[in-house]
Enzyme design. Structure first.
Site, PDB file in Angstrom:
ATOM      1  N   ASP A 207       0.807  -1.223   0.000  1.00 18.24           N
ATOM      2  CA  ASP A 207       0.000   0.000   0.000  1.00 18.24           C
ATOM      3  C   ASP A 207       0.841   1.275   0.000  1.00 18.24           C
ATOM      4  OD1 ASP A 207      -2.833  -1.208   0.538  1.00 18.24           O
ATOM      5  OD2 ASP A 207      -1.503  -2.158   1.995  1.00 18.24           O
ATOM      6  N   ASP A 215       3.849  -5.046   5.190  1.00 25.32           N
ATOM      7  CA  ASP A 215       4.831  -4.808   6.260  1.00 25.32           C
ATOM      8  C   ASP A 215       4.201  -3.880   7.301  1.00 25.32           C
ATOM      9  OD1 ASP A 215       4.897  -2.848   4.187  1.00 25.32           O
ATOM     10  OD2 ASP A 215       6.791  -2.067   4.949  1.00 25.32           O
ATOM     11  N   HIS A 234      14.956 -15.326  20.944  1.00 26.11           N
ATOM     12  CA  HIS A 234      16.036 -14.357  21.153  1.00 26.11           C
ATOM     13  C   HIS A 234      15.573 -12.922  20.885  1.00 26.11           C
ATOM     14  CE1 HIS A 234      19.883 -12.326  19.915  1.00 26.11           C
ATOM     15  NE2 HIS A 234      20.369 -13.038  20.912  1.00 26.11           N
ATOM     16  N   ILE A 249       8.743  -2.812  32.829  1.00 29.04           N
ATOM     17  CA  ILE A 249       7.962  -3.804  32.083  1.00 29.04           C
ATOM     18  C   ILE A 249       7.558  -4.977  32.975  1.00 29.04           C
ATOM     19  CG2 ILE A 249       9.076  -3.246  29.875  1.00 29.04           C
ATOM     20  CD1 ILE A 249      10.542  -6.047  30.193  1.00 29.04           C
ATOM     21  N   ALA A 339      30.330  -5.870  14.926  1.00 29.06           N
ATOM     22  CA  ALA A 339      30.835  -5.007  16.003  1.00 29.06           C
ATOM     23  C   ALA A 339      32.184  -4.374  15.671  1.00 29.06           C
ATOM     24  CB  ALA A 339      30.933  -5.815  17.302  1.00 29.06           C
ATOM     25  N   TYR A 341      33.595  -3.446  12.706  1.00 27.84           N
ATOM     26  CA  TYR A 341      33.806  -2.468  11.628  1.00 27.84           C
ATOM     27  C   TYR A 341      34.150  -1.133  12.284  1.00 27.84           C
ATOM     28  CZ  TYR A 341      31.412  -5.717   8.458  1.00 27.84           C
ATOM     29  OH  TYR A 341      31.053  -6.799   7.721  1.00 27.84           O
ATOM     30  N   SER A 394      24.429 -10.300  23.570  1.00 27.67           N
ATOM     31  CA  SER A 394      23.103 -10.020  22.999  1.00 27.67           C
ATOM     32  C   SER A 394      22.224  -9.258  23.971  1.00 27.67           C
ATOM     33  CB  SER A 394      22.361 -11.328  22.706  1.00 27.67           C
ATOM     34  OG  SER A 394      22.721 -11.855  21.476  1.00 27.67           O
TER      35      SER A 394
HETATM   36 CA    CA Z   1       4.665  -1.683   2.133  1.00 28.35          CA
END
Ligand code: CA
Length: 622
Positions: A207, A215, A234, A249, A339, A341, A394
């Site tokens: 759209d 999406d 994860h 939270i 990490a 670069y 992570s």
């Molecule tokens: Ca779209």
């Protein structure tokens, strides 16, 4: 002659510069230190063309499809990159070599595989319900929600929340990961998942014309659909930590979120993902308004195309937060990508414990890892409406991403480079990070927000230009890449370059020959060049290194760990194709600069030697 010397400079820099994927290490899957299951996707390559003209792209594409049988899977015009599938049965190595000889190609590389960067999977751990989590949170007040975010380390989040501006833009944090459980009560009750307002759910139409159908809440680059899910856990855990850095939270009813999470799934249900999907996720995130990208994944392979995609994010002022890795190794010596670069928008994050120690699994690097953040047994959201604890770099990374979003909300015009400075300098100095990270600090949310409020906003960032750092990739010595002398012409300039190389190379060769024949270093078996990983067991401690030569008598082992000459070391060596591991014990017979070691096998079993012999069939003799 000046030009000649400049070229020599490039060549020498390429020889001694950035470590390429040749010294790869895996990121954290399930154990410490892990081996990657596989290094790249079969038959797939990523190509960068020298020219960005659409005529050139058309002609290259036509040639690739009709003459060579490639299937073009994606063409990211903005980045000048093409993702291609070779015809069935073609080897990636041969395909890449062939493409590198094409005069239109700037670089070609395999489609490397990256992995999530947690130490435990969260599976097999007793999950807590929302009610159980709230009860524990209330009884353990200080250690839980009282500014401590389920970590013992005083990151001062709650005190920061009390000084935030009453309103601000809802900054979007893209969580580039295994996906998200959209129905988890923490995300539904806080209204924290990004919504693409231009897209109608489930109508099978793009759209808003951004190139992606349906999406609505991010995109699933594994299935190439808008269907968001988390078949690993994860990504949901990581997203929960981003949110938990910005608000409570753990104790319902939860407040409306101040930020938005954009889930972009590129890691599959085993936590592995392709470079091509990571690049597309980064491009999508930046193009659709994300200002902070959380990347709790990595691997040992240098990818020029991923490097270029992160450079694009930097040029758009977008921050790229990356996990330093879980191999307990030094990223200065064995880089972990993305990490490691050197793009200035990257914050490389190590994991610390509740008592501000460096976590036993965390990678470090005084030149390449920026700072520490809690990553040890962090309680966060898990698919199915649960909470679980996980550990890994992570888990450390999303605290930084969450703080970055708060800074951006506080000061909407601040650019990535300055956000990084505010976070790294606003942390608390902790002794465990001295000589282990650049800034030697552990994240402090409150201090960074205070600094952000007072900061003068920089409207420009330091210049940074993408340069291909893999000497194996470029198709010629001229230009910015690192090529081979075979691509040069045959004129007088060539001969002067070869002469200069010879002047350097001859003493080097003599020195090498002398070194190799000294002492007890004489070999009874031929040695072969290899590029593979090794796990070392030293007095119960596990470390990771690489093997650069192998024979039936022993190996050359490269590691940052100090090994004693004469000492015994147990090694688990990964085969060149990544398919098997052999266990063998050896004695250290020589060492060089405490980085390279000669290890002679001790009483190696016949079965081990026959496996190694079979590996060497495809290898080149030294
Ligand atoms: Ca779209």
């Amino acid at each position: 002659m000046v030009r000649t010397l400049a070229k020599i400079g490039i060549y020498v820099a390429c020889l001694f510069g950035y470590a390429s994927h040749a010294h790869g290490q895996g990121s954290g899957a399930n154990t410490v230190p892990p081996f990657p299951a596989k290094r790249y996707a079969p038959g797939e390559v990523i190509v960068k063309l020298k020219s960005s003209s659409s005529a050139m792209a058309q002609s290259f594409r036509g040639k690739a499809v009709s003459q060579k049988g490639f299937d073009v899977k994606a063409h990211w015009e903005g980045l000048g990159l093409m993702h291609m599938q070779a015809k069935a049965g073609a080897s990636v190595e041969a395909t890449v070599e062939d493409l590198r000889r094409d005069p239109d190609v700037e670089f070609a590389e395999p489609n490397y595989i990256f992995e999530k960067a947690n130490v435990d999977s969260g599976q097999g751990i007793n999950p807590l319900t929302v009610a159980q989590t709230a009860a524990i949170s209330q009884s353990a007040n200080q250690a839980f929600s009282g500014g401590y975010l389920a970590t013992g380390a005083p990151i001062a989040a709650t005190t920061a929340w009390s000084i935030l501006a009453p309103s601000g833009p809802q900054v979007i944090v893209a969580v580039i990961d295994t996906g998200l459980d959209l129905s988890h009560p923490v995300f539904t009750s806080t209204n924290s998942v990004w919504r693409n307002l231009g897209e109608v759910a489930g109508n099978g139409v793009d759209d808003d014309g951004n190139g992606y159908i349906d999406d609505v809440n991010g995109f699933n680059f594994v299935s190439h659909t808008g269907a968001m899910l988390d078949d690993d856990g994860h990504g949901t855990h990581v997203a929960g930590i981003v949110l938990a850095t910005t608000q409570d939270i753990y104790n319902p009813p939860l407040a409306d979120s101040k930020i938005k999470i954009m889930p972009l799934k590129f890691l599959d249900g085993t936590g592995s993902g392709r470079t091509s999907d990571a690049i597309e996720a980064i491009y999508y995130a930046v193009s659709n308004g994300a200002q902070v990208l959380n990347n709790s994944w990595g691997g040992g392979s240098y990818s020029a195309s991923l490097h270029q995609a992160i450079t694009f994010a930097y040029q758009q002022g977008v921050l790229f937060v990356a996990a330093a890795g879980n191999s307990a190794t030094n990223n200065d010596a064995l880089p972990m990508f993305p990490a490691s670069y050197d793009v200035p928008n990257i914050v490389s994050v190590a994991a610390t414990t509740n008592s501000d120690a460096l976590a036993y699994f965390s990678n470090f690097g005084r030149g390449t890892v920026d700072m520490g953040s809690p990553g040890f047994d962090i309680l966060s959201t898990y698919p199915g409406g649960y909470f679980v604890s996980m550990r890994g770099t992570s888990m450390a990374t999303p605290f930084v991403a969450g703080l970055a979003a708060l800074i951006k909300r506080e000061r909407p015009n601040v650019l990535a480079y300055q956000i990084k400075t505010l976070i790294t300098t606003g942390g608390d100095s902790v002794t465990s990070l001295v000589n282990k990270t650049k800034m030697e600090t552990r994240l402090n949310v409150h201090e960074s927000i205070v600094s952000a409020k007072a900061a003068t906003i920089d409207t420009t960032q330091p210049p940074y230009t993408f340069t291909n750092r893999d000497r194996n990739l470029a198709s010629g010595i001229a230009g910015t890449g690192c090529g081979t002398v075979t691509k040069m012409g045959g004129g007088p300039e060539t001969w002067s370059i070869l002469l200069l190389i010879a002047l350097f190379a001859v003493p080097f060769a003599i020195w090498t020959a002398l070194r190799r024949t000294s002492g007890d270093n004489r070999r009874a078996h031929p040695r072969y060049k290899i590029d593979t990983e090794v796990k070392l067991n030293l007095d119960g401690r596990e470390l990771i290194g690489s093997i650069s030569t192998i024979g039936l008598g022993g190996v050359q082992l490269n590691t940052n760990a100090m090994l004693d000459r004469g000492g015994l070391v147990r090694m688990s060596i990964l085969s060149p194709d990544g398919q098997e591991v052999v266990e063998v014990e050896g004695r250290v017979v020589w060492s060089e600069a405490n980085k390279a070691y000669g290890v002679q096998f001790q009483q190696a079993r016949e079965s081990v030697l026959s496996r190694i012999q079979s590996w060497t069939r495809g290898l080149v003799k030294t």
